[in-house]
Design an enzyme around this catalytic site. Structure first.
Site, short mmCIF file in Angstrom:
data_model
loop_
_atom_site.label_atom_id
_atom_site.label_comp_id
_atom_site.label_asym_id
_atom_site.label_seq_id
_atom_site.Cartn_x
_atom_site.Cartn_y
_atom_site.Cartn_z
N TYR A 1 40.95 117.98 78.22
CA TYR A 1 40.26 118.74 79.30
C TYR A 1 41.14 119.98 80.01
CZ TYR A 1 38.67 120.66 83.79
OH TYR A 1 38.51 121.38 85.05
N ASN B 1 25.02 119.77 82.26
CA ASN B 1 25.36 118.71 83.40
C ASN B 1 25.01 119.23 84.70
OD1 ASN B 1 26.99 116.81 84.40
ND2 ASN B 1 28.65 118.18 85.21
N SER B 2 23.69 119.96 84.51
CA SER B 2 22.95 120.35 85.77
C SER B 2 21.55 120.28 85.74
CB SER B 2 23.57 121.89 86.23
OG SER B 2 23.56 122.56 85.18
N LYS C 1 33.98 118.89 81.95
CA LYS C 1 34.89 119.02 83.04
C LYS C 1 35.56 117.50 83.22
CE LYS C 1 32.17 118.57 87.11
NZ LYS C 1 32.22 118.83 88.54
N ASN D 1 41.57 120.90 94.59
CA ASN D 1 40.61 119.55 94.45
C ASN D 1 39.13 120.06 95.29
OD1 ASN D 1 43.25 118.57 93.67
ND2 ASN D 1 41.85 116.66 93.47
N GLY E 1 31.55 125.07 81.32
CA GLY E 1 32.48 124.22 80.53
C GLY E 1 32.09 122.75 80.81
N SER F 1 42.57 125.42 86.56
CA SER F 1 42.77 124.44 87.26
C SER F 1 44.25 124.02 87.59
CB SER F 1 42.04 123.04 86.70
OG SER F 1 42.63 121.83 87.19
N LYS G 1 41.97 124.42 79.68
CA LYS G 1 42.12 125.24 80.82
C LYS G 1 43.35 126.04 80.37
CE LYS G 1 38.60 124.50 83.03
NZ LYS G 1 37.36 125.35 82.96
N ASP H 1 47.96 110.08 86.67
CA ASP H 1 47.97 110.65 87.98
C ASP H 1 49.41 110.92 88.34
OD1 ASP H 1 45.27 110.48 88.23
OD2 ASP H 1 45.23 108.97 89.89
P1 NAD Z 1 29.81 121.65 86.67
O1 NAD Z 1 29.47 120.45 85.65
O2 NAD Z 1 28.79 121.27 88.13
O3 NAD Z 1 29.37 123.13 86.38
C1 NAD Z 1 29.59 123.50 84.93
C2 NAD Z 1 28.24 124.01 84.41
O4 NAD Z 1 28.78 124.55 83.07
C3 NAD Z 1 27.10 123.00 84.20
O5 NAD Z 1 25.90 123.28 85.03
C4 NAD Z 1 27.01 122.75 82.72
O6 NAD Z 1 25.57 122.65 82.41
C5 NAD Z 1 27.41 124.12 82.19
N1 NAD Z 1 27.73 124.09 80.99
C6 NAD Z 1 28.64 123.34 80.41
N2 NAD Z 1 28.65 123.74 79.01
C7 NAD Z 1 28.18 124.78 78.83
C8 NAD Z 1 27.99 125.32 77.84
N3 NAD Z 1 28.06 125.32 76.44
N4 NAD Z 1 26.85 126.75 77.84
C9 NAD Z 1 26.41 127.04 79.16
N5 NAD Z 1 26.60 126.04 80.12
C10 NAD Z 1 27.30 124.96 79.85
O7 NAD Z 1 31.45 121.64 87.23
P2 NAD Z 1 31.83 122.49 88.37
O8 NAD Z 1 32.44 121.48 89.14
O9 NAD Z 1 31.02 123.41 88.96
O10 NAD Z 1 32.93 123.32 87.75
C11 NAD Z 1 32.96 124.61 87.52
C12 NAD Z 1 34.10 125.19 86.47
O11 NAD Z 1 35.29 124.98 87.27
C13 NAD Z 1 34.30 124.19 85.34
O12 NAD Z 1 34.89 125.19 84.12
C14 NAD Z 1 35.54 123.30 85.66
O13 NAD Z 1 36.16 122.81 84.54
C15 NAD Z 1 36.10 123.99 86.51
N6 NAD Z 1 36.84 123.42 87.55
C16 NAD Z 1 36.37 122.33 88.31
C17 NAD Z 1 36.84 121.65 89.16
C18 NAD Z 1 36.32 120.41 89.93
O14 NAD Z 1 36.97 119.42 90.55
N7 NAD Z 1 34.97 120.44 90.28
C19 NAD Z 1 38.52 121.65 89.38
C20 NAD Z 1 38.96 122.82 88.78
C21 NAD Z 1 38.23 123.53 87.56
C1 UD1 Z 2 41.29 115.32 88.34
C2 UD1 Z 2 41.92 115.35 87.25
C3 UD1 Z 2 42.17 116.97 86.92
C4 UD1 Z 2 41.03 117.80 87.47
C5 UD1 Z 2 40.57 117.39 88.84
C6 UD1 Z 2 39.42 118.16 89.37
C7 UD1 Z 2 42.79 113.32 86.59
C8 UD1 Z 2 44.10 112.75 86.00
N1 UD1 Z 2 42.95 114.73 86.88
O1 UD1 Z 2 42.52 115.30 89.57
O2 UD1 Z 2 42.29 117.19 85.74
O3 UD1 Z 2 41.18 119.40 87.27
O4 UD1 Z 2 40.24 116.09 88.83
O5 UD1 Z 2 38.97 118.04 90.60
O6 UD1 Z 2 41.64 112.97 86.31
N2 UD1 Z 2 41.51 108.39 93.48
C9 UD1 Z 2 41.29 107.05 93.99
N3 UD1 Z 2 40.23 106.44 93.46
C10 UD1 Z 2 39.09 107.09 92.87
C11 UD1 Z 2 39.18 108.46 92.61
C12 UD1 Z 2 40.51 108.90 92.86
O7 UD1 Z 2 42.18 106.37 94.54
O8 UD1 Z 2 38.20 106.36 92.58
C13 UD1 Z 2 42.68 109.24 93.89
C14 UD1 Z 2 43.49 109.68 92.68
O9 UD1 Z 2 44.33 108.37 92.24
C15 UD1 Z 2 44.11 110.91 93.32
C16 UD1 Z 2 43.06 111.26 94.18
O10 UD1 Z 2 42.28 110.26 94.61
O11 UD1 Z 2 45.59 110.50 93.96
C17 UD1 Z 2 42.36 112.54 93.64
O12 UD1 Z 2 41.52 112.15 92.55
P1 UD1 Z 2 40.75 112.97 91.88
O13 UD1 Z 2 39.59 113.38 92.77
O14 UD1 Z 2 40.28 112.41 90.64
O15 UD1 Z 2 41.32 114.40 91.61
P2 UD1 Z 2 42.73 114.48 90.56
O16 UD1 Z 2 43.37 113.34 90.14
O17 UD1 Z 2 43.61 115.35 91.69
#
Ligand code: NAD
Ligand code: UD1
Length: 337
Positions: A150, A35-36, A85, A180, A83, A125, A154, A296
């Site tokens: 997902y 994913n990168s 996501k 977020n 991971g 998360s 976690k 949601d």
């Molecule tokens: P991202 O997808 O940009 O980064 C995750 C990276 O992990 C990617 O580069 C992907 O290629 C790599 N990857 C996935 N599976 C792999 C594997 N089996 N082996 C090696 N590499 C692998 O996501 P992010 O937004 O940077 O998130 C990072 C972490 O934080 C994740 O674990 C995600 O679940 C967690 N997280 C993200 C959010 C969010 O909103 N972005 C919120 C809460 C938690």
């Molecule tokens: C979502 C995931 C959560 C994850 C998090 C990572 C779901 C149900 N939850 O959280 O598991 O850890 O992302 O950041 O998917 N919204 C809109 N229009 C859109 C997109 C979102 O109105 O096109 C609203 C949603 O209803 C919510 C808010 O924006 O109220 C934030 O949404 P989002 O960015 O997807 O994050 P979460 O739902 O909080």
């Protein structure tokens, strides 16, 4: 410290690398690039002013690949971002999510302990709270029912890592529960690069603003919130990245298990975010109200006092910085990397 960063080519990993080097640490990145794009790491090196960041295209499920990296590099701790996501995709492909995230982490942790590296910071998360029992959410709030695989990966991995620490107190396990993450590095060179149609709010807003999508759908305006739209704790990714560096202090102090909410403590609605984006960036974001999205919740924001007291970490950026930096990245890189 020398830190193994799994998933370091991704959104949060790249920003964290910058904070690590700024604080005097070094890093080794592994990522399977599912994913990168390696261009992200080239830009990180450019921002830090290094010729390159040590990188191995290795999957965390690949024991031999991990062994080779640990044999070559002595690592003091691991920041584990790798991971899958995407919430919706995890409902369609639960096996793939459990296998990648859980099996991957089990293999990683096993190789770590064989090499005497027993310090891990794990990306958890806010989703593990389910529909939270209290607002603002403290770390004492009970874990809840996740609405998708997902989220369960976690929640389960938190338990796995805590059990491993309980059995072997040489481990230090820091669970960071992200709220977020939005925004991008102020340089505009790195940022979030979602594949296909974004699921999350901020990348959807920026893609509408840049003209790639027609309008934003606002998922529900009948929630019990001030304007009826969902409320979340948006946090600038640079603040989130800095929290990982602060979490290394907990490892230094041999914390055993440390669990921290990483958010700002402020809740903003969907319309707050849209209106701030329009006001700060002087660009239009057409939207229309759509039905609620399944799974949601109405309101989710945290009390981040524990991270402040124990890690010395506090969010520095506000909502205007978040929407400005998200837009700066998207405008400069309309098609991502
Ligand atoms: P991202 O997808 O940009 O980064 C995750 C990276 O992990 C990617 O580069 C992907 O290629 C790599 N990857 C996935 N599976 C792999 C594997 N089996 N082996 C090696 N590499 C692998 O996501 P992010 O937004 O940077 O998130 C990072 C972490 O934080 C994740 O674990 C995600 O679940 C967690 N997280 C993200 C959010 C969010 O909103 N972005 C919120 C809460 C938690
Ligand atoms: C979502 C995931 C959560 C994850 C998090 C990572 C779901 C149900 N939850 O959280 O598991 O850890 O992302 O950041 O998917 N919204 C809109 N229009 C859109 C997109 C979102 O109105 O096109 C609203 C949603 O209803 C919510 C808010 O924006 O109220 C934030 O949404 P989002 O960015 O997807 O994050 P979460 O739902 O909080």
């Amino acid at each position: 410290m020398n830190i193994l960063v799994t998933g370091g080519a991704g959104f949060i990993g790249t920003h964290t690398l910058i904070e690590l080097y700024k604080a005097g640490h070094t890093a080794v990145v592994i990522d399977n690039l599912s994913n990168s794009n390696p261009e992200s790491l080239r830009r990180v090196a450019e921002i830090i002013g290094l010729p390159e960041i040590p990188f191995y295209k290795v999957d965390i499920r690949d024991r031999e690949g991990l062994e080779a990296v640990f044999s070559k590099h002595k690592c003091d701790a691991c920041i584990h971002f790798a991971g899958l996501k995407a919430v919706g995709e995890s409902v369609e492909k639960p096996w793939e999510y459990y296998e990648n995230n859980i099996n991957g982490t089990l293999v990683l942790v096993d190789v770590m302990r064989h090499h005497g590296c027993k310090n891990i910071i794990f990306s958890s998360s806010a989703t593990i709270y389910g529909d939270p029992a209290e607002i603002p959410i403290t770390e004492n709030c009970p874990k809840g029912q996740c609405t998708n695989p997902y989220g369960w990966t976690k929640s389960m991995l938190e338990q796995v890592l805590m059990d491993i620490q309980k059995a072997d107190p040489e481990w230090n396990v820091v669970l960071l529960r992200y709220f977020n993450p939005v925004g991008a590095h102020p340089s505009g060179r790195i940022g979030e690069n979602p594949n296909g149609i974004p699921n999350n709010l901020m990348p959807y807003i920026t893609q509408v603003a840049v003209g790639k999508r027609k309008e934003l759908g606002v998922f529900g305006n009948d929630y019990p919130t001030p304007d009826g739209t969902g409320v979340r704790d948006y946090i600038h990714v640079c603040d989130l990245a800095a929290a990982h560096v602060c979490a290394l202090h907990a490892i230094d102090r041999k914390c055993g298990i440390g669990i921290y909410n990483i958010g700002t403590g402020h809740g903003y609605s969907v319309l707050d975010m849209v209106n701030a984006f329009i006001r700060v960036n002087h660009v239009d974001v057409p939207y229309s109200i759509k039905p609620r999205r399944a799974g949601d919740i109405a309101t989710c924001y945290c009390n981040p006092a524990k991270a402040a007291a124990e890690l010395g970490w506090r969010a520095q950026y506000g909502i205007d910085d978040m929407v400005r930096d998200s837009w700066h990245w998207q405008r400069n890189n309309p098609d991502g990397y």
